[in-house]
Structure formats: C-alpha cells, structure tokens
Scaffold this motif. Structure first.
Motif, PDB file in Angstrom:
ATOM      1  N   ARG A  93       0.824  -1.218   0.000  1.00 35.80           N
ATOM      2  CA  ARG A  93       0.000   0.000   0.000  1.00 35.80           C
ATOM      3  C   ARG A  93       0.860   1.271   0.000  1.00 35.80           C
ATOM      4  O   ARG A  93       0.533   2.246  -0.680  1.00 35.80           O
ATOM      5  N   LEU A  94       1.943   1.258   0.756  1.00 33.76           N
ATOM      6  CA  LEU A  94       2.827   2.425   0.764  1.00 33.76           C
ATOM      7  C   LEU A  94       3.495   2.613  -0.597  1.00 33.76           C
ATOM      8  O   LEU A  94       3.657   3.746  -1.059  1.00 33.76           O
ATOM      9  N   GLN A  96       2.182   1.708  -3.427  1.00 29.33           N
ATOM     10  CA  GLN A  96       1.114   2.218  -4.298  1.00 29.33           C
ATOM     11  C   GLN A  96       0.832   3.693  -4.030  1.00 29.33           C
ATOM     12  O   GLN A  96       0.613   4.461  -4.965  1.00 29.33           O
ATOM     13  N   LYS A  97       0.869   4.075  -2.766  1.00 29.47           N
ATOM     14  CA  LYS A  97       0.683   5.491  -2.426  1.00 29.47           C
ATOM     15  C   LYS A  97       1.805   6.318  -3.051  1.00 29.47           C
ATOM     16  O   LYS A  97       1.552   7.362  -3.663  1.00 29.47           O
ATOM     17  N   ASP A 100       1.271   6.725  -6.747  1.00 35.29           N
ATOM     18  CA  ASP A 100      -0.012   7.307  -7.164  1.00 35.29           C
ATOM     19  C   ASP A 100      -0.871   6.345  -7.971  1.00 35.29           C
ATOM     20  O   ASP A 100      -1.427   6.703  -9.021  1.00 35.29           O
ATOM     21  N   GLN A 103      -4.562   1.869  -4.177  1.00 35.55           N
ATOM     22  CA  GLN A 103      -3.972   1.193  -3.022  1.00 35.55           C
ATOM     23  C   GLN A 103      -4.821  -0.010  -2.629  1.00 35.55           C
ATOM     24  O   GLN A 103      -5.638   0.063  -1.725  1.00 35.55           O
ATOM     25  N   THR A 111       1.261  -1.184 -10.579  1.00 32.50           N
ATOM     26  CA  THR A 111       2.190  -0.742  -9.539  1.00 32.50           C
ATOM     27  C   THR A 111       3.628  -0.919 -10.000  1.00 32.50           C
ATOM     28  O   THR A 111       4.459  -0.026  -9.812  1.00 32.50           O
ATOM     29  N   ALA A 127       6.602   8.095   2.801  1.00 27.07           N
ATOM     30  CA  ALA A 127       5.331   7.482   3.209  1.00 27.07           C
ATOM     31  C   ALA A 127       5.551   6.478   4.341  1.00 27.07           C
ATOM     32  O   ALA A 127       4.764   6.414   5.298  1.00 27.07           O
ATOM     33  N   ARG A 131       4.097   6.775   8.264  1.00 28.68           N
ATOM     34  CA  ARG A 131       3.246   5.736   8.844  1.00 28.68           C
ATOM     35  C   ARG A 131       3.735   5.299  10.224  1.00 28.68           C
ATOM     36  O   ARG A 131       2.945   4.960  11.099  1.00 28.68           O
TER      37      ARG A 131
END
Length: 158
Positions: A93-94, A96-97, A100, A103, A111, A127, A131
């Motif tokens: 997820r990070l 993907q964040k 952009d 996620q 990705t 990122a 977190r």
C-alpha cells in the motif's frame, strides 16, 4: 534465489539483529531470532531457527509477495525491508501510495510500471516514515524505525 534477493536478505538479517534471540516484553512479536517472531510463526521453534530457515521464510513470505525481483533494484530493498518490518500489505500500500496508483495492497502490473518512476524511492521512504508515527510503541522504537527506513533508502541509493 536471485542475487538481488541475496543482497537484500543479508541487509535484513543484519538489521534484524542476526542470530541474536530476543524476547522484549514491549515487542508484540515475542521471542524472535533472525527477525522471525513467535507471534508471526506460532508453530515454529524460534529458539532453534537456522539462518537458512529464516532466509527461506523471508524469500517465500516477504520477497515473493512484494515481487522483489520485478521491482527496480533500489526500490526492492526498501519495499522488502518495509514488508519485513511493517507487513507485506503495508509495504504494498505504501508503494502504491508513493506511485499514485490504486492502493489495493497487491503489487500488480500497474504498480510495477509506476514503480519505475525516478522519485519512487524518495516518496516510498517518506510514506513509510510517516506511517511509523502512528504505530504502537513509537515512543520507544520510533527513532530506530525511522532511522532504519532512511538508512535502507540510502543503502539502496548507494
């Protein structure tokens, strides 16, 4: 196992304390060796875990799920380290964040394509560090966690 994985796992084993057995009462992982915790692997004899067994676990349960061999080598190390330290889905997820993209916690073609961007390593590291601030026991371990994230990014970029 690829040369990229073998380099990355060597860095992880060192960061995780190597052959030292720990049982920190503030660490929810409990008994840990080679960075492999009893909480994550309740049926495993952690006290007698070999380095080869730990490497196999890292390959199967962390490197393959984050598709380390398909990521740019610099990014592979930090995403793998994040998966080990914060969880595979968190790492995905990070990433993907940072890239952009949607996620969904699964590293797929979109990705992987976006991960080739020049700024992906810096964005991922930022990122990841952010977190950590909301993580339980940040007051005790946070400085070490953020230092590790930055250190792995620097190692990857060297």
């Amino acid at each position: 196992m690829s040369p990229s994985f073998l380099r990355a796992v060597a860095a992880i084993l060192e960061a995780e304390g190597g052959d030292t057995i720990t049982d920190d009462p503030d660490d929810p992982g409990g008994l840990t060796r080679w960075g492999i915790s009893q909480r994550s692997y309740p049926d495993l004899d952690i006290a007698n875990l070999t380095k080869d067994d730990a490497v196999e676990i890292y390959y199967r349960d962390f490197w393959l799920p984050v598709r380390g061999d398909e990521l740019p080598p610099k990014l592979a190390l930090v995403v793998f380290d994040c998966a080990v330290n914060q969880g595979v889905q968190v790492a995905a997820r990070l990433l993907q964040k940072a890239c952009d993209v949607v996620q969904d916690g699964r590293i797929g073609p979109q990705t992987l394509k976006a991960a080739r961007r020049a700024d992906a390593l810096a964005r991922f590291t930022a990122a990841r560090a952010i977190r950590y601030f909301g993580t339980r026991n940040f007051d005790k371990y946070g400085f070490g966690w953020v230092t590790r994230a930055v250190q792995k990014a620097l190692e990857a970029n060297a």
